[in-house]
Design a protein around this motif. Sequence first.
Motif, PDB file in Angstrom:
ATOM      1  N   LEU A 164      27.425 -20.550  21.370  1.00  0.00           N
ATOM      2  CA  LEU A 164      26.901 -20.319  20.028  1.00  0.00           C
ATOM      3  C   LEU A 164      26.470 -18.870  19.811  1.00  0.00           C
ATOM      4  N   ASP A 165      26.197 -18.163  20.901  1.00  0.00           N
ATOM      5  CA  ASP A 165      25.772 -16.771  20.773  1.00  0.00           C
ATOM      6  C   ASP A 165      26.877 -15.867  20.238  1.00  0.00           C
ATOM      7  N   SER A 166      28.118 -16.324  20.319  1.00  0.00           N
ATOM      8  CA  SER A 166      29.237 -15.526  19.815  1.00  0.00           C
ATOM      9  C   SER A 166      29.598 -15.875  18.372  1.00  0.00           C
ATOM     10  N   ILE A 167      28.871 -16.830  17.798  1.00  0.00           N
ATOM     11  CA  ILE A 167      29.143 -17.275  16.437  1.00  0.00           C
ATOM     12  C   ILE A 167      28.101 -16.681  15.494  1.00  0.00           C
ATOM     13  N   SER A 168      28.571 -16.086  14.396  1.00  0.00           N
ATOM     14  CA  SER A 168      27.641 -15.482  13.438  1.00  0.00           C
ATOM     15  C   SER A 168      27.098 -16.555  12.490  1.00  0.00           C
ATOM     16  N   PHE A 169      26.121 -16.184  11.687  1.00  0.00           N
ATOM     17  CA  PHE A 169      25.605 -17.099  10.673  1.00  0.00           C
ATOM     18  C   PHE A 169      26.559 -17.188   9.479  1.00  0.00           C
ATOM     19  N   GLY A 170      27.542 -16.289   9.416  1.00  0.00           N
ATOM     20  CA  GLY A 170      28.532 -16.332   8.345  1.00  0.00           C
ATOM     21  C   GLY A 170      28.127 -15.473   7.168  1.00  0.00           C
ATOM     22  N   LYS A 171      28.977 -14.509   6.830  1.00  0.00           N
ATOM     23  CA  LYS A 171      28.651 -13.590   5.745  1.00  0.00           C
ATOM     24  C   LYS A 171      28.521 -14.320   4.405  1.00  0.00           C
ATOM     25  N   ILE A 172      29.356 -15.340   4.191  1.00  0.00           N
ATOM     26  CA  ILE A 172      29.294 -16.075   2.926  1.00  0.00           C
ATOM     27  C   ILE A 172      27.942 -16.768   2.785  1.00  0.00           C
ATOM     28  N   ASP A 224      35.726 -20.306  13.973  1.00  0.00           N
ATOM     29  CA  ASP A 224      34.494 -20.531  14.727  1.00  0.00           C
ATOM     30  C   ASP A 224      34.547 -21.843  15.496  1.00  0.00           C
ATOM     31  N   ASN A 225      35.088 -22.887  14.870  1.00  0.00           N
ATOM     32  CA  ASN A 225      35.169 -24.181  15.554  1.00  0.00           C
ATOM     33  C   ASN A 225      36.181 -24.160  16.692  1.00  0.00           C
ATOM     34  N   ILE A 226      37.238 -23.385  16.548  1.00  0.00           N
ATOM     35  CA  ILE A 226      38.191 -23.227  17.649  1.00  0.00           C
ATOM     36  C   ILE A 226      37.506 -22.536  18.824  1.00  0.00           C
ATOM     37  N   ARG A 227      36.764 -21.479  18.533  1.00  0.00           N
ATOM     38  CA  ARG A 227      36.073 -20.740  19.601  1.00  0.00           C
ATOM     39  C   ARG A 227      34.964 -21.572  20.243  1.00  0.00           C
ATOM     40  N   LEU A 228      34.260 -22.370  19.449  1.00  0.00           N
ATOM     41  CA  LEU A 228      33.226 -23.239  20.003  1.00  0.00           C
ATOM     42  C   LEU A 228      33.813 -24.237  21.003  1.00  0.00           C
TER      43      LEU A 228
END
Length: 390
Positions: free
Chosen positions: A4-12, A126-130
Motif C-alpha cells: 500500500l505504500d506504493s499506492i497514492s491517494f489518487g489525484k482525482i 493500482d489494483n494490479i500492483r496491489l
Amino acid sequence: MNRLDSISFGKIVQIREHLLKLQAGGKKVYRLESGDPSFSIAPHITEAINKALKDGKTHYIPNDGIPDLRKALAQKLHFQNNIKVTENDIYVTNGAMHALFVVFQCMLAQGDEVIVPEPLWTEIGDNIRLAGGVTVSVPLTRAKNYQYSYEDILNKITPKTKAIFVNSPQNPSGAIVPKEELRKIANLAAERGLWLVADEAYEDLVYEGEHYSPASGLQGYDKAVSLYSFSKTHAMSGLRVGYIVTTNPMLKERIPKLLRCTVNGINSISQWGALAAVTGPRDHLNYMLSEYKIRREIMYNAAAAIPGLIPFKPQGAFYLWCDVEPELLEKLKIKSVSQLSDFLAECGIGSAPGDCFGESCANGIRFAFSCSTEMVTEGSAALKEFLTRR
C-alpha cells in the motif's frame, strides 16, 4: 515495505476533496472531475429497496450474492451480452472497483504482467500492483482515435504476460473499441492462453457504435472474465453493487474466499434494489442517455472553442478527454497540465490531469459531464471564460 505504500491517494480524489472543502466554505464549484451520475435511482428501484427494508431483509445473505439477483443476472448476460452462464458463475461485489480488486488478487502472482491501455483509469493499475502484478501499457493516441488495437497488444506480449485488460467504452477517453477489433483481441488471448479481463462498467452508455462483450465470442474459454457495475447504467453509484462473471474453476474456488475475507456478503438492501434494476423497466436509461448527449455537446463545443485545448468527442461513457497544447500552458504561465488542474480547482472547476491515467498522458486532461446539465452548462462556460480571458 507494505504494498500500500506504493499506492497514492489518487489525484482525482485529492481534487474532489479540495472542491468539497471549497463548497463547504460557500464557493461555487463545478464537479467536472467526478464520474458520479447526477440522476436519482429509478422509482421502481427505490420501491424495491423500501420493500426490502419493510420486509426485514437486513440480515446476512449468501457470500456470493442473493440467489434471485444472480439468476436474473444470468438471464441479462444471456440476452443482452450474449454470454451464456449460470447463476453459479456470477459473484456479486461491492461495486466494480471491488470486482477489479478481487479478480486481480485471485488471478495474479508476483511479477505477472497485465497489458493495459493508456490512458487508463487510475484504480485499475493500482489494483494490479496491489496484487503483485506489473502493468504493461499500450499508449492510445489521438491519431488513432484512442483505439486499443490487436497489433499494439501483440507487440507487448512477453513470457511474463498473464492477462490482457480491456475497457470499452473507455474511461477516460470515451472511445469504443470496434466489435471486430475486440474479437481479434479476445482471440489473441485465447490463442496465447492468456486471461482476458473485460471491464464493461459503461456498457449501456453508448452514443455512437455498439457495445460488444468480448467473452461472448469465447464460449468455452474459461479464462475470459467480465466485470460489470450498477453505478453507471442505473445511477446506483452510492449503493455499491457490481459483479464478476467467470467459468474458470480456479477463480471460482478463490473468489468466494476473498469475498468472505473482504466483505462477507454485499449490502442486502442494495442487492434487492439491483434485482429490481435488472428485471424492471429501463425508461430511466433512455432519459439519462438523452441528457448525457446534451451535456456532451455542451462540453465538447465549449472545449473546442478554447485555443490550445483539443477535445476528443466521446462515443460512450461520460468523459471528455482533451489534449493541452504547450502554447496554452505558456499563456497561463504554468509548467504542466497537473498544475493547470490544480489551478482550475482553486477556481472551483474540477478536472482530472492526464498524469493520473499514465506516464504518456501528461499533456491530457479529463472533464466529466456526469453532473447535472445545469452544472455542465455553467462549468463549461466558466472553463471557457477562465482559459480564454487570461
